[in-house]
Design a protein around this motif. Structure first.
Motif, mmCIF file in Angstrom:
data_model
loop_
_atom_site.group_PDB
_atom_site.id
_atom_site.type_symbol
_atom_site.label_atom_id
_atom_site.label_comp_id
_atom_site.label_asym_id
_atom_site.label_seq_id
_atom_site.Cartn_x
_atom_site.Cartn_y
_atom_site.Cartn_z
ATOM 1 N N GLN A 104 -77.638 14.678 -127.918
ATOM 2 C CA GLN A 104 -77.365 13.668 -128.943
ATOM 3 C C GLN A 104 -77.348 12.266 -128.331
ATOM 4 O O GLN A 104 -77.873 11.329 -128.918
ATOM 5 C CB GLN A 104 -76.018 13.976 -129.635
ATOM 6 N N LYS A 105 -76.795 12.143 -127.141
ATOM 7 C CA LYS A 105 -76.670 10.829 -126.497
ATOM 8 C C LYS A 105 -78.022 10.175 -126.210
ATOM 9 O O LYS A 105 -78.100 8.967 -126.009
ATOM 10 C CB LYS A 105 -75.850 10.937 -125.210
ATOM 11 N N SER A 106 -79.107 10.957 -126.212
ATOM 12 C CA SER A 106 -80.436 10.417 -125.926
ATOM 13 C C SER A 106 -81.226 10.050 -127.175
ATOM 14 O O SER A 106 -82.296 9.442 -127.077
ATOM 15 C CB SER A 106 -81.246 11.429 -125.109
ATOM 16 N N ASP A 108 -80.875 7.858 -129.756
ATOM 17 C CA ASP A 108 -81.153 6.444 -130.032
ATOM 18 C C ASP A 108 -82.232 5.892 -129.116
ATOM 19 O O ASP A 108 -83.132 5.176 -129.556
ATOM 20 C CB ASP A 108 -79.877 5.604 -129.922
ATOM 21 N N SER A 109 -82.150 6.226 -127.836
ATOM 22 C CA SER A 109 -83.150 5.761 -126.871
ATOM 23 C C SER A 109 -84.535 6.307 -127.208
ATOM 24 O O SER A 109 -85.530 5.582 -127.144
ATOM 25 C CB SER A 109 -82.741 6.191 -125.463
ATOM 26 N N LEU A 111 -85.615 7.308 -130.186
ATOM 27 C CA LEU A 111 -86.102 6.674 -131.416
ATOM 28 C C LEU A 111 -86.614 5.261 -131.149
ATOM 29 O O LEU A 111 -87.542 4.799 -131.803
ATOM 30 C CB LEU A 111 -85.003 6.660 -132.477
ATOM 31 N N LYS A 112 -86.029 4.600 -130.174
ATOM 32 C CA LYS A 112 -86.427 3.230 -129.846
ATOM 33 C C LYS A 112 -87.660 3.191 -128.933
ATOM 34 O O LYS A 112 -88.582 2.406 -129.160
ATOM 35 C CB LYS A 112 -85.260 2.517 -129.165
#
Length: 173
Positions: A104-106, A108-109, A111-112
């Motif tokens: 989960q922590k990855s 956002d990165s 998606l960006k």
């Protein structure tokens, strides 16, 4: 057999052969006898049979062992962070959909910036959701991305299939 031996061998063959001064050729091969001599101790001896058993029973098929001119060699099938290792994968057409399991922590990165190979030679993709979940679980609360591999291939992306069924590519947008 020593409990952590398969992981230790994987670390050496994929990431740090220099830590034991292993001589690895351009295709990732290391002489089995050299590996044994560099990792064996009096307290924890390692034998050819142990190495062969690790290769033969590894449920992820991480290793390959071959005999060339009477000498046995071992290598990791994929996952190298060592630059200039050429396993010699053939370019193959992927299935229409592949999957990438991550923490989960990855998300956002990803998606960006997309899925990057980071310190490895390739991005690793799974052929099915269950495998992607197993991969992602190693890193925490798992999330799975569905990858339109068909479109990527049509856009000119190159795919390889490792001997152990992991799909490889340079980058996923």
């Amino acid at each position: 057999m020593r409990e952590g031996l398969p992981k230790y061998i994987s670390m050496l063959l994929r990431h740090h052969p220099e830590s034991k001064n292993l001589h690895m050729d351009h295709h990732g091969w290391v002489e089995v006898d050299e590996l044994i001599s560099k990792i064996s101790t009096k307290r924890n001896p390692v034998t050819f049979e142990m190495i062969k058993n690790i290769v033969d029973t590894d449920n992820k098929n991480r290793f390959d062992i071959q005999e060339f001119n009477g000498v046995y060699y071992i290598r990791a099938n994929q996952g190298h962070s060592i630059k200039d290792i050429d396993i010699g994968f053939d370019v193959v057409t992927p299935p229409d959909v592949l999957f990438h399991g991550t923490a989960q922590k990855s998300v956002d990165s990803i998606l960006k910036s997309g899925i990057e190979k980071r310190g490895r030679q390739y991005v690793h993709l799974s052929p099915d959701i269950s495998t992607a979940i197993k991969v992602g679980e190693r890193h925490g609360d798992v999330r799975v991305f569905e990858i339109n591999a068909k479109q990527m291939k049509e856009d000119g992306k190159i795919f390889y299939l490792s001997k152990n069924g992991v799909w490889l590519t340079d980058f996923v947008d």
